[in-house]
Design a protein around this motif. Structure first.
Motif, PDB file in Angstrom:
ATOM      1  N   GLU A 107       0.840  -1.202   0.000  1.00  0.00           N
ATOM      2  CA  GLU A 107       0.000   0.000   0.000  1.00  0.00           C
ATOM      3  C   GLU A 107       0.873   1.250   0.000  1.00  0.00           C
ATOM      4  O   GLU A 107       0.557   2.254  -0.656  1.00  0.00           O
ATOM      5  N   PHE A 108       1.963   1.170   0.750  1.00  0.00           N
ATOM      6  CA  PHE A 108       2.888   2.309   0.783  1.00  0.00           C
ATOM      7  C   PHE A 108       3.500   2.548  -0.586  1.00  0.00           C
ATOM      8  O   PHE A 108       3.589   3.685  -1.064  1.00  0.00           O
ATOM      9  N   LEU A 109       3.925   1.452  -1.280  1.00  0.00           N
ATOM     10  CA  LEU A 109       4.512   1.603  -2.602  1.00  0.00           C
ATOM     11  C   LEU A 109       3.501   2.150  -3.603  1.00  0.00           C
ATOM     12  O   LEU A 109       3.821   2.999  -4.455  1.00  0.00           O
ATOM     13  N   THR A 110       2.264   1.656  -3.509  1.00  0.00           N
ATOM     14  CA  THR A 110       1.218   2.158  -4.409  1.00  0.00           C
ATOM     15  C   THR A 110       1.005   3.659  -4.216  1.00  0.00           C
ATOM     16  O   THR A 110       0.897   4.424  -5.188  1.00  0.00           O
ATOM     17  N   SER A 111       0.958   4.085  -2.976  1.00  0.00           N
ATOM     18  CA  SER A 111       0.789   5.511  -2.690  1.00  0.00           C
ATOM     19  C   SER A 111       1.976   6.319  -3.186  1.00  0.00           C
ATOM     20  O   SER A 111       1.821   7.415  -3.737  1.00  0.00           O
ATOM     21  N   PHE A 165       4.090   5.531  -5.667  1.00  0.00           N
ATOM     22  CA  PHE A 165       4.079   5.616  -7.133  1.00  0.00           C
ATOM     23  C   PHE A 165       2.987   6.566  -7.630  1.00  0.00           C
ATOM     24  O   PHE A 165       3.161   7.253  -8.636  1.00  0.00           O
ATOM     25  N   ALA A 166       1.847   6.571  -6.930  1.00  0.00           N
ATOM     26  CA  ALA A 166       0.769   7.493  -7.313  1.00  0.00           C
ATOM     27  C   ALA A 166       1.224   8.933  -7.167  1.00  0.00           C
ATOM     28  O   ALA A 166       0.941   9.794  -8.025  1.00  0.00           O
ATOM     29  N   ILE A 167       1.952   9.214  -6.085  1.00  0.00           N
ATOM     30  CA  ILE A 167       2.448  10.584  -5.885  1.00  0.00           C
ATOM     31  C   ILE A 167       3.480  10.944  -6.943  1.00  0.00           C
ATOM     32  O   ILE A 167       3.445  12.039  -7.530  1.00  0.00           O
ATOM     33  N   LEU A 168       4.391   9.987  -7.226  1.00  0.00           N
ATOM     34  CA  LEU A 168       5.411  10.253  -8.245  1.00  0.00           C
ATOM     35  C   LEU A 168       4.773  10.431  -9.624  1.00  0.00           C
ATOM     36  O   LEU A 168       5.167  11.321 -10.397  1.00  0.00           O
ATOM     37  N   GLY A 169       3.777   9.580  -9.945  1.00  0.00           N
ATOM     38  CA  GLY A 169       3.103   9.707 -11.230  1.00  0.00           C
ATOM     39  C   GLY A 169       2.376  11.031 -11.366  1.00  0.00           C
ATOM     40  O   GLY A 169       2.422  11.677 -12.419  1.00  0.00           O
ATOM     41  N   GLY A 170       1.705  11.433 -10.311  1.00  0.00           N
ATOM     42  CA  GLY A 170       1.000  12.715 -10.340  1.00  0.00           C
ATOM     43  C   GLY A 170       1.957  13.875 -10.491  1.00  0.00           C
ATOM     44  O   GLY A 170       1.694  14.835 -11.252  1.00  0.00           O
ATOM     45  N   THR A 171       3.101  13.786  -9.791  1.00  0.00           N
ATOM     46  CA  THR A 171       4.097  14.853  -9.903  1.00  0.00           C
ATOM     47  C   THR A 171       4.647  14.943 -11.319  1.00  0.00           C
ATOM     48  O   THR A 171       4.811  16.034 -11.890  1.00  0.00           O
ATOM     49  N   PHE A 172       4.940  13.767 -11.912  1.00  0.00           N
ATOM     50  CA  PHE A 172       5.471  13.735 -13.291  1.00  0.00           C
ATOM     51  C   PHE A 172       4.464  14.325 -14.272  1.00  0.00           C
ATOM     52  O   PHE A 172       4.826  15.087 -15.177  1.00  0.00           O
TER      53      PHE A 172
END
Length: 292
Positions: free
Chosen positions: A254-258, A260-267
């Motif tokens: 769950e931590f990794l999913t969150s 990656f979601a933050i990194l994807g949104g930032t990108f």
């Protein structure tokens, strides 16, 4: 005071003592000089301001005054013989009499204890009571106070709450009054406290502690009740609900999913911003080329 039952009982004794002592009986002072005393009585109902200035805290009050205004208070059993004995000793040692009116304001009480109360609304109060056969003067009863510690639950509950790593704000609600002072500015006034108490449990633990919220006001006695003694009152009410503190941790995926979601949104935001900047830059260059 006329309303004081102890004053009325003492009145015949006072009259007898005044008839025998006042400006008649001689006493010996510390220098072996013969002196007399003059006995006066004052009704604090008729001379309320004078008694307030003299800081008469109880009725009846018997004082032996020196010419410089210092005095000695009689605190024995009120009889003629005891008054004569008091005057004989006090006048002989009059050089030791140094007390003045303002000295009584340095006096106070320290209250410490534990109350067992049911989990229903209620109150407790702090009030000055007379010691012996006297009545308290309500005009000079000051119930200003400082609370060093006040909490609900077992004494160790505050330490239990701190050990559970709960939010600091919750720990602060266990003893919100500690170290606070509540001062009244005028006579016939008293602080009133209102406490809302809620039990708090930590999931998986057997201990319990109590949080509370606090509000207060200064209550002034009504005009028809100015003979009543002010009370510092604490009114409490237990909430029918309880707070349960739960600790929840995320699993690694769950931590990794969150993350990656933050990194994807930032990108994505960076890409959109970069595209917008390129578009504006191109439009500005075309506009400048046409102008030239």
């Amino acid at each position: 005071a006329e309303w004081c039952v102890h004053c009325r009982k003492f009145s015949p004794t006072w009259k007898e003592a005044a008839g025998r002592i006042s400006e008649r009986m001689e006493f010996e002072d510390g220098n072996n000089n013969k002196v007399t005393v003059k006995m006066l009585k004052m009704n604090c109902v008729d001379f309320k301001d004078t008694c307030s200035e003299a800081k008469i805290a109880a009725f009846p009050t018997i004082r032996l005054y020196k010419k410089d205004g210092s005095f000695e208070v009689f605190s024995g059993k009120r009889s003629v013989d005891n008054l004569i004995s008091f005057l004989t000793t006090a006048i002989k040692n009059s050089r030791l009499i140094i007390a003045r009116h303002h000295s009584i304001f340095s006096e106070g009480c320290q209250v410490r204890g534990t109350l067992k109360v049911p989990r229903v609304p209620g109150h407790f109060h702090l009030q000055a009571e007379a010691l012996g056969a006297v009545n308290i003067n309500p005009a000079l009863t000051n119930v200003s106070h400082k609370i060093n510690h006040l909490s609900f639950g077992l004494p160790e509950s505050i330490n239990f709450a701190k050990r559970q790593n709960i939010p600091v704000e919750m720990v602060g609600h266990v003893t919100p009054l500690d170290g606070k002072s509540f001062i009244v500015e005028r006579f016939h006034e008293a602080p009133q406290h209102y406490l809302k108490v809620v039990s708090t449990h930590v999931q998986g633990k057997t201990g319990v502690f109590y949080q509370m919220t606090h509000s207060d006001r200064i209550r002034r006695l009504r005009t028809e009740n100015l003979t009543g003694t002010p009370q510092a009152r604490f009114t409490y009410d237990f909430s029918p609900m309880s707070v349960v503190v739960k600790s929840k941790s995320k699993k690694w995926y769950e931590f990794l999913t969150s993350l990656f979601a933050i990194l994807g949104g930032t990108f994505t935001i960076l890409e959109l911003t970069s595209g917008a900047v390129d578009t504006v830059h191109t439009a500005v260059k075309e506009a400048l080329g046409k102008k030239n």
